[in-house]
Design a protein around this motif. Structure first.
Motif, short mmCIF file in Angstrom:
data_model
loop_
_atom_site.label_atom_id
_atom_site.label_comp_id
_atom_site.label_asym_id
_atom_site.label_seq_id
_atom_site.Cartn_x
_atom_site.Cartn_y
_atom_site.Cartn_z
N GLN A 1 29.31 38.88 52.15
CA GLN A 1 30.72 39.12 51.81
C GLN A 1 30.95 38.98 50.30
O GLN A 1 31.66 39.77 49.70
N LEU A 2 30.34 37.96 49.70
CA LEU A 2 30.49 37.77 48.26
C LEU A 2 29.86 38.92 47.48
O LEU A 2 30.40 39.38 46.47
N PHE A 3 28.72 39.40 47.94
CA PHE A 3 28.06 40.52 47.29
C PHE A 3 28.93 41.77 47.37
O PHE A 3 29.10 42.49 46.38
N GLY B 1 31.90 41.33 45.06
CA GLY B 1 31.45 41.44 43.67
C GLY B 1 31.20 42.89 43.28
O GLY B 1 31.54 43.32 42.18
N PHE B 2 30.60 43.66 44.20
CA PHE B 2 30.35 45.07 43.92
C PHE B 2 31.66 45.82 43.74
O PHE B 2 31.79 46.65 42.84
N LEU B 3 32.64 45.52 44.57
CA LEU B 3 33.95 46.17 44.47
C LEU B 3 34.63 45.82 43.13
O LEU B 3 35.17 46.70 42.45
N VAL B 4 34.56 44.57 42.73
CA VAL B 4 35.15 44.15 41.46
C VAL B 4 34.45 44.84 40.29
O VAL B 4 35.10 45.32 39.35
N LEU B 5 33.13 44.91 40.31
CA LEU B 5 32.38 45.58 39.24
C LEU B 5 32.73 47.06 39.17
O LEU B 5 32.84 47.62 38.08
N PHE B 6 32.92 47.69 40.31
CA PHE B 6 33.28 49.11 40.33
C PHE B 6 34.65 49.33 39.69
O PHE B 6 34.82 50.24 38.88
N VAL B 7 35.61 48.49 40.03
CA VAL B 7 36.96 48.61 39.46
C VAL B 7 36.91 48.38 37.95
O VAL B 7 37.55 49.11 37.17
N LEU B 8 36.16 47.37 37.51
CA LEU B 8 36.03 47.10 36.08
C LEU B 8 35.36 48.26 35.34
O LEU B 8 35.75 48.61 34.23
#
Length: 58
Positions: free
Chosen positions: A12-14, A17-24
């Motif tokens: 879930q954390l991974f 984190g992937f979603l946050v990195l994509f948005v950034l």
């Protein structure tokens, strides 16, 4: 059913984190495009100014 599973939590954390990195990344791309456009507009204004000064000097 109520047991805490570390593997599920890490997954879930991974995913988060992937979603946050994509948005950034998307935000960074749009910001760099905007900055490049602003810089090109400033450069175009300077070229036009120099061009008009050169024509007046003739």
């Amino acid at each position: 059913m109520g047991a805490f599973n570390l593997g599920d939590a890490l997954f879930q954390l991974f995913g988060l984190g992937f979603l946050v990195l994509f948005v950034l990344f998307v935000a960074f791309v749009f910001r760099s495009i905007k900055q490049r456009t602003i810089q090109l507009n400033r450069l175009e204004e300077k070229v036009e100014k120099l061009s008009s000064e050169g024509e007046r000097g003739k």
